[in-house]
Design a protein around this motif. Structure first.
Motif, PDB file in Angstrom:
ATOM      1  N   ARG A  92      40.360  33.519  35.146  1.00  0.00           N
ATOM      2  CA  ARG A  92      40.888  34.036  33.891  1.00  0.00           C
ATOM      3  C   ARG A  92      39.857  34.954  33.252  1.00  0.00           C
ATOM      4  O   ARG A  92      38.662  34.850  33.500  1.00  0.00           O
ATOM      5  CB  ARG A  92      41.293  32.929  32.945  1.00  0.00           C
ATOM      6  N   ARG A 127      44.026  37.187  30.286  1.00  0.00           N
ATOM      7  CA  ARG A 127      44.664  37.369  31.582  1.00  0.00           C
ATOM      8  C   ARG A 127      44.300  36.252  32.553  1.00  0.00           C
ATOM      9  O   ARG A 127      43.235  35.662  32.461  1.00  0.00           O
ATOM     10  CB  ARG A 127      44.222  38.696  32.201  1.00  0.00           C
ATOM     11  N   TYR A 133      44.528  35.199  36.958  1.00  0.00           N
ATOM     12  CA  TYR A 133      44.684  35.720  38.311  1.00  0.00           C
ATOM     13  C   TYR A 133      44.569  34.526  39.256  1.00  0.00           C
ATOM     14  O   TYR A 133      43.628  33.755  39.149  1.00  0.00           O
ATOM     15  CB  TYR A 133      43.588  36.744  38.625  1.00  0.00           C
ATOM     16  N   TRP A 164      49.402  37.189  38.898  1.00  0.00           N
ATOM     17  CA  TRP A 164      48.553  37.648  37.811  1.00  0.00           C
ATOM     18  C   TRP A 164      49.394  38.019  36.603  1.00  0.00           C
ATOM     19  O   TRP A 164      50.587  38.261  36.715  1.00  0.00           O
ATOM     20  CB  TRP A 164      47.709  38.846  38.262  1.00  0.00           C
ATOM     21  N   ARG A 167      49.420  38.009  31.888  1.00  0.00           N
ATOM     22  CA  ARG A 167      48.891  37.526  30.617  1.00  0.00           C
ATOM     23  C   ARG A 167      49.071  36.009  30.565  1.00  0.00           C
ATOM     24  O   ARG A 167      50.116  35.490  30.953  1.00  0.00           O
ATOM     25  CB  ARG A 167      49.624  38.202  29.465  1.00  0.00           C
ATOM     26  N   GLY A 175      53.900  36.052  34.725  1.00  0.00           N
ATOM     27  CA  GLY A 175      53.149  37.099  35.392  1.00  0.00           C
ATOM     28  C   GLY A 175      53.917  37.712  36.540  1.00  0.00           C
ATOM     29  O   GLY A 175      55.136  37.583  36.658  1.00  0.00           O
TER      30      GLY A 175
END
Length: 85
Positions: free
Chosen positions: A12, A22, A24, A42, A44, A49
């Motif tokens: 993050r 964000r 990932y 991925w 927010r 996502g």
């Protein structure tokens, strides 16, 4: 699989000054035909996502692609997440 990673990687990046929150996620999963896929998710934090799946012929190729993606995200400021988003 022959790679070091045993589970998904959750990263993050939070920067309140830029209103950035964000996440990932990277995971490797075997395919039905003996290869492996790198699953990326991925977006927010707080949303579903976006997702992408890339398939490779071998586990080693998938592991090196996943490691390359993880290094790139860490260079951009992503850090380990305390829990999956």
């Amino acid at each position: 699989m022959d790679h070091d990673e045993t589970g998904p990687v959750h990263l993050r990046r939070i920067d309140p000054s830029r209103n950035m929150r964000r996440f990932y996620m990277l995971a490797i999963q075997p395919t039905l035909f003996g290869g492996a896929s790198v699953i990326r998710n991925w977006g927010r934090i707080g949303t579903n996502g976006r997702s992408m799946m890339e398939t490779f012929d071998s586990d080693d190729d998938a592991a090196s692609a996943s490691a390359r993606l993880e290094r790139a995200k860490r260079r951009k400021g992503y850090r380990d997440s305390a829990r999956p988003e």
